[in-house]
Design a protein around this motif. Structure first.
Motif, mmCIF file in Angstrom:
data_model
loop_
_atom_site.group_PDB
_atom_site.id
_atom_site.type_symbol
_atom_site.label_atom_id
_atom_site.label_comp_id
_atom_site.label_asym_id
_atom_site.label_seq_id
_atom_site.Cartn_x
_atom_site.Cartn_y
_atom_site.Cartn_z
ATOM 1 N N ARG A 1 0.839 -1.206 0.000
ATOM 2 C CA ARG A 1 0.000 0.000 0.000
ATOM 3 C C ARG A 1 0.873 1.255 0.000
ATOM 4 O O ARG A 1 1.986 1.245 0.534
ATOM 5 C CB ARG A 1 -0.946 -0.002 1.188
ATOM 6 C CG ARG A 1 -0.289 0.355 2.506
ATOM 7 C CD ARG A 1 -1.350 0.695 3.553
ATOM 8 N NE ARG A 1 -0.766 0.900 4.845
ATOM 9 C CZ ARG A 1 -0.207 2.034 5.263
ATOM 10 N NH1 ARG A 1 -0.142 3.068 4.463
ATOM 11 N NH2 ARG A 1 0.292 2.140 6.472
ATOM 12 N N PRO A 2 0.373 2.346 -0.574
ATOM 13 C CA PRO A 2 1.144 3.593 -0.520
ATOM 14 C C PRO A 2 1.145 4.152 0.911
ATOM 15 O O PRO A 2 0.261 3.836 1.708
ATOM 16 C CB PRO A 2 0.384 4.521 -1.472
ATOM 17 C CG PRO A 2 -1.000 3.967 -1.540
ATOM 18 C CD PRO A 2 -0.868 2.485 -1.321
ATOM 19 N N ALA A 3 2.124 4.950 1.203
ATOM 20 C CA ALA A 3 2.222 5.552 2.538
ATOM 21 C C ALA A 3 1.058 6.517 2.749
ATOM 22 O O ALA A 3 0.567 7.141 1.815
ATOM 23 C CB ALA A 3 3.548 6.282 2.682
ATOM 24 N N TRP A 4 0.599 6.612 3.995
ATOM 25 C CA TRP A 4 -0.470 7.542 4.337
ATOM 26 C C TRP A 4 0.084 8.950 4.411
ATOM 27 O O TRP A 4 1.262 9.158 4.687
ATOM 28 C CB TRP A 4 -1.061 7.179 5.699
ATOM 29 C CG TRP A 4 -1.841 5.905 5.726
ATOM 30 C CD1 TRP A 4 -2.535 5.338 4.703
ATOM 31 C CD2 TRP A 4 -2.016 5.040 6.850
ATOM 32 N NE1 TRP A 4 -3.127 4.172 5.121
ATOM 33 C CE2 TRP A 4 -2.829 3.974 6.429
ATOM 34 C CE3 TRP A 4 -1.570 5.077 8.164
ATOM 35 C CZ2 TRP A 4 -3.216 2.946 7.276
ATOM 36 C CZ3 TRP A 4 -1.950 4.052 9.006
ATOM 37 C CH2 TRP A 4 -2.762 3.007 8.568
ATOM 38 N N ASP A 5 -0.800 9.934 4.250
ATOM 39 C CA ASP A 5 -0.404 11.311 4.555
ATOM 40 C C ASP A 5 -0.806 11.592 6.000
ATOM 41 O O ASP A 5 -1.452 10.773 6.649
ATOM 42 C CB ASP A 5 -1.036 12.309 3.569
ATOM 43 C CG ASP A 5 -2.562 12.318 3.609
ATOM 44 O OD1 ASP A 5 -3.157 11.544 4.381
ATOM 45 O OD2 ASP A 5 -3.161 13.114 2.872
ATOM 46 N N ALA A 6 -0.407 12.747 6.509
ATOM 47 C CA ALA A 6 -0.631 13.063 7.925
ATOM 48 C C ALA A 6 -2.114 13.078 8.285
ATOM 49 O O ALA A 6 -2.509 12.588 9.338
ATOM 50 C CB ALA A 6 0.004 14.406 8.257
ATOM 51 N N GLU A 7 -2.943 13.624 7.403
ATOM 52 C CA GLU A 7 -4.373 13.733 7.680
ATOM 53 C C GLU A 7 -5.037 12.359 7.750
ATOM 54 O O GLU A 7 -5.836 12.078 8.644
ATOM 55 C CB GLU A 7 -5.034 14.579 6.592
ATOM 56 C CG GLU A 7 -6.494 14.861 6.838
ATOM 57 C CD GLU A 7 -7.072 15.753 5.756
ATOM 58 O OE1 GLU A 7 -8.265 15.561 5.448
ATOM 59 O OE2 GLU A 7 -6.350 16.611 5.234
ATOM 60 N N PHE A 8 -4.694 11.474 6.806
ATOM 61 C CA PHE A 8 -5.274 10.138 6.814
ATOM 62 C C PHE A 8 -4.808 9.355 8.034
ATOM 63 O O PHE A 8 -5.586 8.629 8.652
ATOM 64 C CB PHE A 8 -4.920 9.390 5.527
ATOM 65 C CG PHE A 8 -5.644 8.079 5.407
ATOM 66 C CD1 PHE A 8 -6.929 8.031 4.897
ATOM 67 C CD2 PHE A 8 -5.047 6.899 5.821
ATOM 68 C CE1 PHE A 8 -7.609 6.818 4.796
ATOM 69 C CE2 PHE A 8 -5.712 5.688 5.735
ATOM 70 C CZ PHE A 8 -6.995 5.650 5.219
ATOM 71 N N ALA A 9 -3.534 9.486 8.397
ATOM 72 C CA ALA A 9 -3.005 8.786 9.576
ATOM 73 C C ALA A 9 -3.724 9.239 10.841
ATOM 74 O O ALA A 9 -4.024 8.430 11.726
ATOM 75 C CB ALA A 9 -1.505 9.014 9.700
ATOM 76 N N ALA A 10 -4.023 10.536 10.945
ATOM 77 C CA ALA A 10 -4.746 11.054 12.116
ATOM 78 C C ALA A 10 -6.159 10.473 12.175
ATOM 79 O O ALA A 10 -6.636 10.073 13.239
ATOM 80 C CB ALA A 10 -4.788 12.573 12.082
ATOM 81 N N GLY A 11 -6.833 10.404 11.033
ATOM 82 C CA GLY A 11 -8.172 9.822 10.983
ATOM 83 C C GLY A 11 -8.156 8.336 11.315
ATOM 84 O O GLY A 11 -9.021 7.837 12.026
ATOM 85 N N ALA A 12 -7.160 7.627 10.784
ATOM 86 C CA ALA A 12 -7.042 6.198 11.065
ATOM 87 C C ALA A 12 -6.772 5.959 12.547
ATOM 88 O O ALA A 12 -7.311 5.024 13.140
ATOM 89 C CB ALA A 12 -5.930 5.586 10.211
ATOM 90 N N ALA A 13 -5.943 6.799 13.162
ATOM 91 C CA ALA A 13 -5.640 6.657 14.588
ATOM 92 C C ALA A 13 -6.905 6.827 15.428
ATOM 93 O O ALA A 13 -7.148 6.055 16.365
ATOM 94 C CB ALA A 13 -4.580 7.667 15.016
ATOM 95 N N THR A 14 -7.714 7.798 15.083
ATOM 96 C CA THR A 14 -8.968 8.035 15.805
ATOM 97 C C THR A 14 -9.908 6.838 15.660
ATOM 98 O O THR A 14 -10.495 6.374 16.639
ATOM 99 C CB THR A 14 -9.645 9.318 15.294
ATOM 100 O OG1 THR A 14 -8.738 10.398 15.429
ATOM 101 C CG2 THR A 14 -10.918 9.617 16.058
ATOM 102 N N SER A 15 -10.031 6.330 14.440
ATOM 103 C CA SER A 15 -10.907 5.181 14.190
ATOM 104 C C SER A 15 -10.416 3.939 14.919
ATOM 105 O O SER A 15 -11.212 3.205 15.511
ATOM 106 C CB SER A 15 -10.976 4.886 12.695
ATOM 107 O OG SER A 15 -11.559 5.960 12.007
ATOM 108 N N LEU A 16 -9.117 3.696 14.882
ATOM 109 C CA LEU A 16 -8.566 2.516 15.545
ATOM 110 C C LEU A 16 -8.737 2.578 17.057
ATOM 111 O O LEU A 16 -9.013 1.562 17.698
ATOM 112 C CB LEU A 16 -7.088 2.342 15.184
ATOM 113 C CG LEU A 16 -6.823 1.846 13.769
ATOM 114 C CD1 LEU A 16 -5.353 1.972 13.429
ATOM 115 C CD2 LEU A 16 -7.296 0.412 13.610
ATOM 116 N N GLU A 17 -8.587 3.760 17.636
ATOM 117 C CA GLU A 17 -8.789 3.902 19.086
ATOM 118 C C GLU A 17 -10.231 3.566 19.455
ATOM 119 O O GLU A 17 -10.488 2.860 20.434
ATOM 120 C CB GLU A 17 -8.442 5.319 19.535
ATOM 121 C CG GLU A 17 -8.487 5.519 21.027
ATOM 122 C CD GLU A 17 -7.395 4.750 21.755
ATOM 123 O OE1 GLU A 17 -7.668 4.310 22.894
ATOM 124 O OE2 GLU A 17 -6.295 4.595 21.229
#
Length: 152
Positions: free
Chosen positions: A104-120
């Motif tokens: 997979r391509p690397a995430w950008d900062a905004e997507f990583a922040a959204g993914a972190a929130t969802s995973l929590e």
């Protein structure tokens, strides 16, 4: 994979998390274990891949193994992790394993922040559902009891 002139992989945005210090297991969740089989409690891991969809309770993580300290890539239960947060990762060993374990391509900062929130949120839900209907053991040290997280 792009590399710099020195041959080291280019830094990427990933989601990092920590392994829970104590987790419940056994009949009715009345026993406690520190960390997981692969990681010590409190160990920092990096999320390499998320298995979204039904059964999103598994994610692929990169971290230092409990006994040898070597970097490993392993699928593990989301409920055994907490404090998901986006991180710009520079560590060469993590980057090598990330690029080797996923296409997979690397995430950008905004997507990583959204993914972190969802995973929590997902991890909290799975921890609450894990032992629904059973009492916590006396002087429980599970993540929910230590942090004041809502219990099932």
């Amino acid at each position: 994979m792009s590399t710099e002139s020195s041959g080291t992989p280019e830094p990427v945005w990933l989601v990092s998390a920590n392994v829970v210090w104590w987790r419940r297991y056994g009949a009715g969740g009345q026993q406690l274990r520190s960390g997981t089989k692969s990681f010590r409690g409190g160990a920092k891991v990096y999320v390499s891949a998320v298995h979204w969809g039904p059964g999103a309770d598994k994610i692929t993580v990169i971290g230092r193994e409990r006994h040898t300290g070597r970097w490993i890539v392993i699928d593990m239960a989301t409920r055994n992790l907490h404090s998901f947060r986006p991180r710009f990762v520079h560590t060469p060993r993590v980057l090598e394993r990330f690029h080797a374990s996923t296409r997979r391509p690397a995430w950008d900062a905004e997507f990583a922040a959204g993914a972190a929130t969802s995973l929590e949120r997902v991890a909290r839900e799975y921890r609450a559902e894990g032992w629904r209907g059973s009492e916590h053991p006396p002087r429980c040290l599970c993540h929910a009891c230590l942090t004041g997280e809502p219990k099932a």
